[in-house]
Scaffold this motif. Structure first.
Motif, PDB file in Angstrom:
ATOM      1  N   ILE A 102      -3.501  27.051 -46.825  1.00 54.95           N
ATOM      2  CA  ILE A 102      -2.371  25.925 -47.382  1.00 54.95           C
ATOM      3  C   ILE A 102      -2.379  24.349 -46.678  1.00 54.95           C
ATOM      4  O   ILE A 102      -3.104  24.036 -48.598  1.00 54.95           O
ATOM      5  CB  ILE A 102      -0.842  25.752 -46.926  1.00 54.95           C
ATOM      6  CG1 ILE A 102       0.284  27.478 -46.703  1.00 54.95           C
ATOM      7  CG2 ILE A 102      -0.037  24.745 -46.910  1.00 54.95           C
ATOM      8  CD1 ILE A 102       1.006  27.176 -45.991  1.00 54.95           C
ATOM      9  N   ALA A 103      -3.661  23.684 -46.161  1.00 56.38           N
ATOM     10  CA  ALA A 103      -3.777  22.802 -46.299  1.00 56.38           C
ATOM     11  C   ALA A 103      -5.274  22.007 -46.736  1.00 56.38           C
ATOM     12  O   ALA A 103      -5.400  21.709 -47.461  1.00 56.38           O
ATOM     13  CB  ALA A 103      -3.928  22.335 -44.295  1.00 56.38           C
ATOM     14  N   PHE A 104      -5.460  23.722 -46.854  1.00 56.00           N
ATOM     15  CA  PHE A 104      -7.038  23.258 -47.201  1.00 56.00           C
ATOM     16  C   PHE A 104      -7.452  23.553 -49.078  1.00 56.00           C
ATOM     17  O   PHE A 104      -7.643  22.772 -50.141  1.00 56.00           O
ATOM     18  CB  PHE A 104      -8.007  24.871 -47.179  1.00 56.00           C
ATOM     19  CG  PHE A 104      -9.393  24.897 -47.568  1.00 56.00           C
ATOM     20  CD1 PHE A 104      -9.776  23.240 -47.700  1.00 56.00           C
ATOM     21  CD2 PHE A 104      -9.660  25.648 -48.864  1.00 56.00           C
ATOM     22  CE1 PHE A 104     -11.370  23.260 -47.887  1.00 56.00           C
ATOM     23  CE2 PHE A 104     -10.931  25.358 -49.290  1.00 56.00           C
ATOM     24  CZ  PHE A 104     -12.274  24.687 -48.930  1.00 56.00           C
ATOM     25  N   SER A 105      -5.678  24.248 -49.474  1.00 65.54           N
ATOM     26  CA  SER A 105      -5.271  24.368 -50.291  1.00 65.54           C
ATOM     27  C   SER A 105      -4.466  23.416 -51.419  1.00 65.54           C
ATOM     28  O   SER A 105      -5.225  22.622 -52.241  1.00 65.54           O
ATOM     29  CB  SER A 105      -4.362  24.905 -51.203  1.00 65.54           C
ATOM     30  OG  SER A 105      -3.707  25.724 -52.362  1.00 65.54           O
ATOM     31  N   SER A 106      -3.701  22.405 -50.513  1.00 67.63           N
ATOM     32  CA  SER A 106      -3.508  20.677 -50.572  1.00 67.63           C
ATOM     33  C   SER A 106      -4.313  19.667 -50.806  1.00 67.63           C
ATOM     34  O   SER A 106      -4.678  18.415 -51.855  1.00 67.63           O
ATOM     35  CB  SER A 106      -2.215  20.084 -49.909  1.00 67.63           C
ATOM     36  OG  SER A 106      -1.392  21.729 -49.678  1.00 67.63           O
ATOM     37  N   ALA A 107      -5.657  19.639 -49.964  1.00 68.17           N
ATOM     38  CA  ALA A 107      -6.854  18.597 -50.147  1.00 68.17           C
ATOM     39  C   ALA A 107      -7.340  19.139 -51.329  1.00 68.17           C
ATOM     40  O   ALA A 107      -7.944  17.812 -52.106  1.00 68.17           O
ATOM     41  CB  ALA A 107      -7.576  19.115 -48.503  1.00 68.17           C
ATOM     42  N   MET A 108      -7.915  20.600 -51.509  1.00 62.88           N
ATOM     43  CA  MET A 108      -8.385  20.920 -52.604  1.00 62.88           C
ATOM     44  C   MET A 108      -7.690  20.633 -53.592  1.00 62.88           C
ATOM     45  O   MET A 108      -8.449  19.804 -54.395  1.00 62.88           O
ATOM     46  CB  MET A 108      -8.722  22.181 -53.070  1.00 62.88           C
ATOM     47  CG  MET A 108      -9.849  22.759 -53.511  1.00 62.88           C
ATOM     48  SD  MET A 108     -10.391  24.706 -53.685  1.00 62.88           S
ATOM     49  CE  MET A 108     -10.892  24.937 -55.078  1.00 62.88           C
ATOM     50  N   SER A 109      -6.609  20.639 -53.986  1.00 61.51           N
ATOM     51  CA  SER A 109      -5.725  20.383 -55.330  1.00 61.51           C
ATOM     52  C   SER A 109      -6.007  18.745 -55.407  1.00 61.51           C
ATOM     53  O   SER A 109      -6.362  17.963 -56.458  1.00 61.51           O
ATOM     54  CB  SER A 109      -4.382  20.383 -55.017  1.00 61.51           C
ATOM     55  OG  SER A 109      -4.906  22.126 -55.445  1.00 61.51           O
ATOM     56  N   SER A 110      -5.831  18.213 -54.118  1.00 57.71           N
ATOM     57  CA  SER A 110      -6.018  17.022 -54.511  1.00 57.71           C
ATOM     58  C   SER A 110      -7.363  16.042 -54.785  1.00 57.71           C
ATOM     59  O   SER A 110      -7.036  15.331 -55.542  1.00 57.71           O
ATOM     60  CB  SER A 110      -5.893  15.661 -52.833  1.00 57.71           C
ATOM     61  OG  SER A 110      -4.265  16.242 -52.252  1.00 57.71           O
ATOM     62  N   LEU A 111      -8.385  16.994 -54.420  1.00 55.91           N
ATOM     63  CA  LEU A 111      -9.535  16.134 -54.357  1.00 55.91           C
ATOM     64  C   LEU A 111     -10.035  16.432 -56.139  1.00 55.91           C
ATOM     65  O   LEU A 111     -10.509  16.249 -56.999  1.00 55.91           O
ATOM     66  CB  LEU A 111     -10.663  17.099 -53.778  1.00 55.91           C
ATOM     67  CG  LEU A 111     -11.244  16.624 -52.411  1.00 55.91           C
ATOM     68  CD1 LEU A 111     -11.692  17.722 -51.769  1.00 55.91           C
ATOM     69  CD2 LEU A 111     -11.457  15.264 -52.650  1.00 55.91           C
TER      70      LEU A 111
END
Length: 650
Positions: A102-111
């Motif tokens: 979930i954290a990786f998905s949120s970070a990836m979406s932000s990038l």
């Protein structure tokens, strides 16, 4: 395609279909529902983030309207959900890995959103998203998705364990393995244990907790200290305590009505669920004071490697373990001989699975039938014989003495003679401590077999080294007392003990067989090796301890009944380590019995008379002849005591 067909197809897919969108199986949330809820969280996070940023007195870029921005952000998050697979795990079993996704998905979406915004600015001179908005939105999306999973997990755990009474347990130790088991208990669903604390054996920890649980010091006041904590059980992890220390703790714990469990080390299993499911009630075998044996593998390998080995009684408790241990030394072939069809079949399946590279030959056969044995020796160049075939149950043999004579004595004669005839290098016979000053037919028949093997070893015409190994009761063997007591306890009792003061020596099956292999290389021919059995165990104490370990109270929940000595049964077994009758060897657990051999012709004459009586079914006459061959054979609690009257009167 008709409208009715389309409706039936959609219903099939959503309700019963073998696809990713099944809703009928409500034991877990279907993936499409998880994705839908996650997208709702993304939209809600957008609204909250937009409102917070709006309060900062900043101006939003006007490239997209607010609804368009919401749709764009939602599509970006949806794409990362599919790329990373945030929906793939079962929500009720969410772990750190799922949170990381979930954290990786949120970070990836932000990038991605930042990249799109700055790319648009580079080409068109205007940005799409405010940076504070992207950061706050990512944080709220991550927290929202994580809380959703934690709430579902908690609700599932609550309803799963609703009405269940959990056992409050203390873990013995504060090392890495013990803490790992504590973590497994803390996060595992649908289990019966609640972590109440840890126990330190070295120092006292003040105001320090592990996983939120206190640490207790094991000392003289330990059990009084934990009394207010409502502790139900202790769990030992990976057997790091000595048997002596463990026994002291267990005895004290049982006095305080605590249950005792064993847990595996973390390295033994792949995941924490395996650890929790393998926490088992401690067994009496784990508490008997046995020490590890150091074997000379080099020498054992030298006489077993690339050789053809015959193991008689190979499907029995001792014989099958000898087969397993010999298999590790890469013999040329192992011939497993037994007359029990089903046990031999199951052993074959086990060995072919566990030792696929070993060449086995599984043969049904009876050691009484010499012609069958001759064929085996003629077809195979056998180098070593381990002779474990025997009848061993004392009361049963006392009622059926002819069978013992034919198997234990005549079967041994057949094998020993053929081993000498076909120049087998070593013949290792498995005997019993009941052959020492025997009081029953079984012990006397094994002693007679020992006498014959010893006499044959001194015969100048033989090149075979004849070696006898002698040990006592074996834990877990067929018909032994511990499985018998376990079965009686499972059935609610009573547990039957033959005499209040009866004692026995115990050895584990692997330990006994290891010493048999070791004795095989030590013997030069004619020796009778006896094994150090450790301290004797009072059977009444054993019964009490087994009942308490099972969670019952002796005399209240499970009755212990004294039924009297069985025919031929001794009250006390002979001490095998008696220095008056044994000599030490270079292995501290193996001694050599001093044994005066008889002339082979004399032994043969006795055996011929015994065999003739057995053939005619003359039990009393047969046993009288057996007592001539084994003069120390004095019957106890048996119909054959009448044959000892002259000796007893003297």
């Amino acid at each position: 395609m008709t409208w009715s067909y389309f409706k039936r197809r959609v219903k099939h897919l959503l309700w019963n279909g073998d696809n990713k969108l099944r809703v009928r199986n409500l034991r877990y949330l279907p993936r499409w529902i998880v994705i839908a809820i996650d997208l709702c969280i993304v939209v809600l996070s957008f609204i909250v983030s937009f409102s917070i940023v709006a309060e900062m007195n900043v101006v939003f870029y006007d490239v997209l309207t607010a609804p368009q921005e919401c749709l764009f952000v939602t599509l970006v998050y949806l794409s990362t959900f599919f790329i990373i697979g945030t929906y793939a795990g079962l929500i009720r079993h969410s772990t750190f890995v799922d949170i990381f996704k979930i954290a990786f998905s949120s970070a990836m979406s932000s990038l991605i959103l930042l990249s799109v915004s700055y790319s648009y600015d580079f080409f068109f001179g205007d940005k799409i998203f405010l940076f504070p908005f992207i950061a706050i939105n990512a944080l709220f999306t991550f927290v929202g998705m994580m809380m959703f999973r934690l709430v579902i997990k908690s609700i599932y755990a609550y309803f799963t364990n609703l009405g269940k009474s959990k056992m409050r347990v203390l873990l013995m130790g504060v090392d890495d393995d013990t803490i790992a088991v504590g973590e497994a208990l803390s996060i595992s669903d649908n289990q019966n244990f609640e972590l109440a604390g840890f126990v330190s054996f070295k120092k006292r920890y003040q105001k320090i907790k592990i996983l939120g649980a206190p640490i207790f010091k094991y000392d003289s006041t330990f059990f009084e200290t934990i009394l207010p904590q409502d502790i139900d059980a202790l769990i030992f992890v990976s057997n790091k305590l000595s048997n002596y220390d463990k026994n002291r703790i267990v005895d004290k714990a049982l006095e305080h009505d605590l249950r005792i469990y064993d847990a595996p080390a973390i390295t033994t299993y792949d995941n924490q669920k395996d650890i929790v499911s393998n926490i088992k009630q401690i067994q009496i075998e784990d508490l008997l004071d046995r020490h590890p044996i150091n074997l000379d593998d080099t020498q054992i390998n030298s006489y077993l490697n690339n050789e053809t080995i015959l193991i008689t009684g190979g499907a029995g408790s001792i014989g099958s373990e000898i087969v397993r241990q010999v298999s590790q030394y890469k013999p040329k072939k192992i011939i497993v001989l037994d007359q029990a069809e089903s046990p031999l079949h199951w052993l074959e399946l086990e060995l072919l699975k566990n030792f696929p590279d070993v060449d086995y030959l599984f043969l049904l056969g009876d050691v009484r039938k010499k012609n069958r044995l001759v064929n085996i020796f003629e077809e195979h160049k056998i180098s070593v014989v381990f002779h474990a075939a025997a009848y061993k149950h004392v009361p049963l043999i006392e009622r059926n003495p002819t069978e013992a004579i034919q198997v234990n004595i005549l079967g041994t004669v057949n094998l020993a003679d053929l081993s000498s005839q076909f120049k087998v290098d070593r013949f290792v016979m498995v005997s019993t401590d009941k052959a020492v000053n025997p009081t029953n037919v079984m012990g006397a028949s094994k002693r007679a077999a020992e006498i014959y093997v010893r006499a044959l070893a001194d015969d100048v015409s033989t090149d075979t080294r004849f070696i006898t190994t002698r040990f006592g009761n074996v834990l877990g063997s067929n018909g032994s007392v511990i499985p018998h007591f376990k079965k009686q306890i499972e059935e609610g009792g009573p547990v039957t003990v033959t005499h209040e003061n009866i004692i026995r020596y115990f050895m584990t099956i692997p330990e006994a067989c290891q010493l048999v292999l070791q004795a095989g290389i030590m013997g030069q021919g004619g020796e009778v090796f006896v094994f150090d059995m450790g301290d004797p165990v009072r059977i009444m104490d054993l019964a009490h301890k087994m009942i308490k370990l099972s969670g019952y109270e002796p005399g209240e929940d499970i009755e212990i009944k004294v039924i009297g000595l069985r025919p031929g049964e001794k009250l006390y077994e002979e001490l095998l380590s008696d220095k008056a009758t044994t000599l030490p060897t270079h292995h501290k657990k193996i001694m050599r019995a001093t044994d005066q051999p008889m002339a082979l012709d004399d032994v043969l004459n006795h055996i011929i008379e015994i065999a003739a009586a057995a053939e005619n079914g003359e039990d009393i006459f047969m046993i009288s002849k057996l007592k001539k061959l084994v003069p120390e054979f004095i019957s106890e609690n048996s119909i054959y005591e009448v044959l000892d009257l002259p000796a007893k009167s003297e």
